[in-house]
Scaffold this motif. Structure first.
Motif, PDB file in Angstrom:
ATOM      1  N   GLU A 125       0.818  -1.215   0.000  1.00  0.00           N
ATOM      2  CA  GLU A 125       0.000   0.000   0.000  1.00  0.00           C
ATOM      3  C   GLU A 125       0.852   1.265   0.000  1.00  0.00           C
ATOM      4  OE1 GLU A 125      -2.234  -0.801   3.467  1.00  0.00           O
ATOM      5  OE2 GLU A 125      -3.942  -1.665   2.411  1.00  0.00           O
TER       6      GLU A 125
ATOM      7  N   PRO B 185       4.198   3.788  -4.501  1.00  0.00           N
ATOM      8  CA  PRO B 185       3.509   4.785  -5.323  1.00  0.00           C
ATOM      9  C   PRO B 185       3.115   4.199  -6.674  1.00  0.00           C
ATOM     10  CG  PRO B 185       5.875   5.189  -5.322  1.00  0.00           C
ATOM     11  CD  PRO B 185       5.626   4.103  -4.317  1.00  0.00           C
ATOM     12  N   GLU B 186       2.103   4.793  -7.303  1.00  0.00           N
ATOM     13  CA  GLU B 186       1.669   4.364  -8.624  1.00  0.00           C
ATOM     14  C   GLU B 186       2.791   4.599  -9.627  1.00  0.00           C
ATOM     15  OE1 GLU B 186      -1.174   6.728 -11.184  1.00  0.00           O
ATOM     16  OE2 GLU B 186      -2.496   5.094 -10.538  1.00  0.00           O
ATOM     17  N   PRO B 187       3.128   3.620 -10.443  1.00  0.00           N
ATOM     18  CA  PRO B 187       4.206   3.810 -11.427  1.00  0.00           C
ATOM     19  C   PRO B 187       3.882   4.954 -12.384  1.00  0.00           C
ATOM     20  CG  PRO B 187       3.583   1.492 -11.251  1.00  0.00           C
ATOM     21  CD  PRO B 187       2.557   2.270 -10.498  1.00  0.00           C
ATOM     22  N   LYS B 188       4.918   5.655 -12.836  1.00  0.00           N
ATOM     23  CA  LYS B 188       4.703   6.786 -13.732  1.00  0.00           C
ATOM     24  C   LYS B 188       3.998   6.365 -15.011  1.00  0.00           C
ATOM     25  CE  LYS B 188       8.514   9.805 -12.268  1.00  0.00           C
ATOM     26  NZ  LYS B 188       9.743  10.505 -12.711  1.00  0.00           N
TER      27      LYS B 188
ATOM     28  N   TRP C 157       1.859   4.060 -15.456  1.00  0.00           N
ATOM     29  CA  TRP C 157       0.450   3.756 -15.247  1.00  0.00           C
ATOM     30  C   TRP C 157      -0.384   5.036 -15.240  1.00  0.00           C
ATOM     31  CZ3 TRP C 157      -1.539  -0.910 -15.708  1.00  0.00           C
ATOM     32  CH2 TRP C 157      -2.871  -1.097 -15.339  1.00  0.00           C
ATOM     33  N   HIS C 158       0.146   6.064 -14.575  1.00  0.00           N
ATOM     34  CA  HIS C 158      -0.534   7.362 -14.609  1.00  0.00           C
ATOM     35  C   HIS C 158      -0.558   7.903 -16.035  1.00  0.00           C
ATOM     36  CE1 HIS C 158      -1.862  11.360 -13.502  1.00  0.00           C
ATOM     37  NE2 HIS C 158      -0.809  11.867 -14.127  1.00  0.00           N
TER      38      HIS C 158
ATOM     39  N   THR D 200      -3.282   6.441 -18.197  1.00  0.00           N
ATOM     40  CA  THR D 200      -4.593   7.046 -17.976  1.00  0.00           C
ATOM     41  C   THR D 200      -4.723   8.350 -18.744  1.00  0.00           C
ATOM     42  OG1 THR D 200      -4.708   6.049 -15.769  1.00  0.00           O
ATOM     43  CG2 THR D 200      -6.197   7.889 -16.227  1.00  0.00           C
TER      44      THR D 200
ATOM     45  N   THR E  53       9.406   5.381 -20.254  1.00  0.00           N
ATOM     46  CA  THR E  53       8.114   5.436 -19.565  1.00  0.00           C
ATOM     47  C   THR E  53       6.976   5.461 -20.576  1.00  0.00           C
ATOM     48  OG1 THR E  53       9.100   6.637 -17.709  1.00  0.00           O
ATOM     49  CG2 THR E  53       6.708   6.766 -17.946  1.00  0.00           C
TER      50      THR E  53
ATOM     51  N   GLN F 200       1.010  -1.013 -22.633  1.00  0.00           N
ATOM     52  CA  GLN F 200      -0.162  -1.363 -21.837  1.00  0.00           C
ATOM     53  C   GLN F 200      -1.444  -1.046 -22.600  1.00  0.00           C
ATOM     54  OE1 GLN F 200      -0.068  -2.970 -18.926  1.00  0.00           O
ATOM     55  NE2 GLN F 200      -2.302  -3.088 -18.926  1.00  0.00           N
TER      56      GLN F 200
END
Length: 253
Positions: free
Chosen positions: A7, A10-13, A15-16, A19, A51, A58
């Motif tokens: 938890e 941090p969210e991987p770059k 993945w952000h 979005t 990145t 993805q």
């Protein structure tokens, strides 16, 4: 209870970024439109190209993008609906089968297939190649492995070459009473031959559907079908078959 280690990650770059790119695809690009090159995209979003590549990979895996030889990266259309093996009581090549035979030749199967067939590691089997086209686009390629013993009545006079030979093998296989099938689905990467047949780049994500056909108390044939992951979405129906349905409608303007 304390916070778990997972938890706190941090969210991987990438993945952000995925979005953000997905939102841009919906609002700025039309289906079939070619995206700017990696250098331009990386500069626009202020990220490293590594990145960016992760995010694009993805999105390709999710069916939002397609990478095409000599064209570049384009916005993918909605997934096509294609039924896969919904008839549990029929052999490959039966009436209504959407696959088209392309070729057939004796070859040694991969070790995993040989184990399923119960053949010796160095024993050759008939390998039937088939293709499937939907809406004018290649969506799947299949290798059907048939042991010599499953078509023991086949003679030299009955065995022409190419697609005609493939049809003869399928006809002889169908003389057995089919006792059942089982299927497994997994994500894989396109081999060079499959990539060429499916108009994809080698290593592109694909869906592998492996089917075993049972007759006379054993495995009579094994099918390994490779589907385009960017085009197809697989779901399991109540009948136990595998079906590919349209993905959700996407707005592109």
């Amino acid at each position: 209870m304390g916070t778990t280690q997972l938890e706190t990650v941090p969210e991987p770059k990438y993945w952000h970024l995925k979005t953000v790119l997905s939102e841009a695809l919906d609002s700025e690009f039309a289906v079939g439109e070619i995206l700017p090159n990696e250098r331009e995209l990386a500069a626009r979003f202020g990220v490293a190209r590594a990145t960016l590549r992760q995010a694009l990979e993805q999105l390709e895996l999710e069916g939002r993008l397609q990478r095409r030889r000599g064209v570049g990266t384009t916005v993918a259309p909605p997934r096509m609906g294609v039924a896969v093996g919904s008839a549990q009581g029929t052999w490959p090549g039966a009436a209504g089968d959407a696959w088209q035979p392309a070729d057939c030749a004796p070859a040694t199967p991969p070790a995993a297939v040989a184990r399923m067939l119960g053949t010796r590691p160095d024993e050759q089997v008939h390998v039937v190649r088939r293709t499937r086209v939907s809406q004018g686009q290649p969506v799947a390629a299949e290798l059907l492995y048939v042991p010599m013993s499953s078509v023991a009545e086949l003679t030299g006079m009955d065995a022409p070459s190419g697609a005609a030979r493939a049809r003869v093998i399928l006809r002889e296989l169908a003389r057995h009473d089919l006792e059942g099938q089982d299927r497994a689905v997994e994500l894989g990467s396109a081999r060079a031959d499959d990539a060429k047949a499916l108009d994809r780049l080698p290593g592109a994500p694909v869906l592998l559907v492996t089917t075993r056909f049972f007759a006379e108390g054993g495995t009579a044939a094994v099918s390994v079908a490779t589907y385009r992951a960017d085009t197809c979405r697989l779901t399991f129906g109540d009948s136990g078959g595998v079906e590919i349905h349209h993905g959700p409608e996407r707005r592109a303007s």
